[in-house]
Design a protein around this motif. Structure first.
Motif, PDB file in Angstrom:
ATOM      1  N   UNK A 171       3.693  19.938   0.136  1.00  0.00           N
ATOM      2  CA  UNK A 171       3.190  19.619  -1.205  1.00  0.00           C
ATOM      3  C   UNK A 171       1.931  18.758  -1.156  1.00  0.00           C
ATOM      4  N   UNK A 172       1.294  18.660  -0.014  1.00  0.00           N
ATOM      5  CA  UNK A 172       0.086  17.829   0.122  1.00  0.00           C
ATOM      6  C   UNK A 172      -0.959  18.324  -0.860  1.00  0.00           C
ATOM      7  N   UNK A 173      -1.696  17.473  -1.504  1.00  0.00           N
ATOM      8  CA  UNK A 173      -1.744  16.021  -1.353  1.00  0.00           C
ATOM      9  C   UNK A 173      -0.589  15.346  -2.092  1.00  0.00           C
ATOM     10  N   UNK A 174      -0.035  14.322  -1.434  1.00  0.00           N
ATOM     11  CA  UNK A 174       1.076  13.579  -2.017  1.00  0.00           C
ATOM     12  C   UNK A 174       1.359  12.330  -1.211  1.00  0.00           C
ATOM     13  N   UNK A 175       2.121  11.443  -1.794  1.00  0.00           N
ATOM     14  CA  UNK A 175       2.454  10.187  -1.138  1.00  0.00           C
ATOM     15  C   UNK A 175       3.628  10.393  -0.193  1.00  0.00           C
ATOM     16  N   UNK A 176       3.457   9.914   1.024  1.00  0.00           N
ATOM     17  CA  UNK A 176       4.520  10.000   2.013  1.00  0.00           C
ATOM     18  C   UNK A 176       5.429   8.779   1.963  1.00  0.00           C
ATOM     19  N   UNK A 177       4.834   7.617   1.790  1.00  0.00           N
ATOM     20  CA  UNK A 177       5.611   6.380   1.734  1.00  0.00           C
ATOM     21  C   UNK A 177       4.888   5.409   0.829  1.00  0.00           C
ATOM     22  N   UNK A 178       5.660   4.738  -0.030  1.00  0.00           N
ATOM     23  CA  UNK A 178       5.072   3.795  -0.987  1.00  0.00           C
ATOM     24  C   UNK A 178       5.574   2.393  -0.704  1.00  0.00           C
ATOM     25  N   UNK A 212      -0.568   1.722  10.893  1.00  0.00           N
ATOM     26  CA  UNK A 212       0.078   2.347  12.052  1.00  0.00           C
ATOM     27  C   UNK A 212       0.469   3.787  11.741  1.00  0.00           C
ATOM     28  N   UNK A 213       1.014   4.008  10.544  1.00  0.00           N
ATOM     29  CA  UNK A 213       1.401   5.366  10.133  1.00  0.00           C
ATOM     30  C   UNK A 213       0.167   6.257  10.024  1.00  0.00           C
ATOM     31  N   UNK A 214      -0.899   5.737   9.426  1.00  0.00           N
ATOM     32  CA  UNK A 214      -2.135   6.510   9.256  1.00  0.00           C
ATOM     33  C   UNK A 214      -2.698   6.908  10.608  1.00  0.00           C
ATOM     34  N   UNK A 215      -2.734   5.979  11.556  1.00  0.00           N
ATOM     35  CA  UNK A 215      -3.276   6.276  12.886  1.00  0.00           C
ATOM     36  C   UNK A 215      -2.469   7.363  13.591  1.00  0.00           C
ATOM     37  N   UNK A 216      -1.147   7.281  13.516  1.00  0.00           N
ATOM     38  CA  UNK A 216      -0.293   8.289  14.153  1.00  0.00           C
ATOM     39  C   UNK A 216      -0.535   9.678  13.554  1.00  0.00           C
ATOM     40  N   UNK A 252      -4.844   5.288   3.072  1.00  0.00           N
ATOM     41  CA  UNK A 252      -4.013   4.163   2.677  1.00  0.00           C
ATOM     42  C   UNK A 252      -4.522   3.670   1.338  1.00  0.00           C
ATOM     43  N   UNK A 253      -3.731   3.785   0.300  1.00  0.00           N
ATOM     44  CA  UNK A 253      -4.150   3.366  -1.045  1.00  0.00           C
ATOM     45  C   UNK A 253      -3.397   2.145  -1.473  1.00  0.00           C
ATOM     46  N   UNK A 262       0.829  -1.193   0.000  1.00  0.00           N
ATOM     47  CA  UNK A 262       0.000   0.000   0.000  1.00  0.00           C
ATOM     48  C   UNK A 262       0.868   1.249   0.000  1.00  0.00           C
ATOM     49  N   UNK A 263       0.246   2.376  -0.336  1.00  0.00           N
ATOM     50  CA  UNK A 263       0.904   3.681  -0.313  1.00  0.00           C
ATOM     51  C   UNK A 263       0.184   4.567   0.694  1.00  0.00           C
ATOM     52  N   UNK A 264       0.963   5.314   1.479  1.00  0.00           N
ATOM     53  CA  UNK A 264       0.394   6.242   2.459  1.00  0.00           C
ATOM     54  C   UNK A 264       0.351   7.621   1.806  1.00  0.00           C
TER      55      UNK A 264
END
Length: 166
Positions: free
Chosen positions: A135-142, A151-155, A165-166, A99-101
């Motif tokens: 630069x949002x919207x953008x991918x933080x981690x792929x 876990x990243x999304x919840x934080x 989460x895509x 997934x990508x965040x």
């Protein structure tokens, strides 16, 4: 015909029948050995390919052999040679594993906290993390697993960011 071939030496007969092969019997046998070695090498290379490379090779080989596109499409879709239809995609949906965040937006007051959190799960420096957040919207981690991504999304949601989460 038999009487003629008995009177003509074999080397001369080979030269007359196959003018391109004006080779001695020794070089003729070595070229046969070279061909079998070449075929062994090709077979070993084909066996070492992964399934995706084998699929691409089969399509390329079919195109070079002049097969029609419809025949290639049925082969690439996974149809059996007996002509039965391939299983439908709806019958067996593939479950996504990576997934990508994606950061969609954030609260301006929480910008510093979000930058610090982004730095904690990436290897970015302060400037790079700040640029990424701005630069949002953008991918933080792929390419993260579902558990790691959640876990990243919840934080990030806890500190005021809108993340998916895509």
């Amino acid at each position: 015909m038999r009487a003629i071939t008995n009177k003509i030496p074999s080397k001369i007969l080979l030269k007359r029948i196959f003018p391109a092969f004006s080779l001695s019997s020794h070089s003729l046998s070595t070229s046969i050995e070279t061909k079998s070695q070449k075929l062994d090498r090709i077979a070993n290379e084909l066996l070492s390919l992964n399934p995706v490379e084998l699929h691409d090779y089969s399509i390329l080989f079919g195109m070079r052999m002049g097969l029609k596109n419809s025949a290639l499409a049925s082969l690439s879709a996974g149809a059996s040679p007996s002509g039965s239809a391939p299983p439908t995609a709806e019958a067996e949906p593939k479950e996504k594993t990576l997934f990508d965040v994606k950061l969609e937006k954030f609260d301006a007051g929480a910008k510093i906290k979000i930058i610090k959190e982004v730095r904690s799960f990436t290897d970015l420096g302060l400037k790079e993390a700040k640029d990424m957040v701005e630069k949002a919207p953008g991918f933080l981690k792929k390419g993260v697993t579902k558990e790691e991504g959640e876990a990243i999304v919840e934080k990030l949601k806890a500190i005021g960011a809108t993340v998916v989460l895509e």
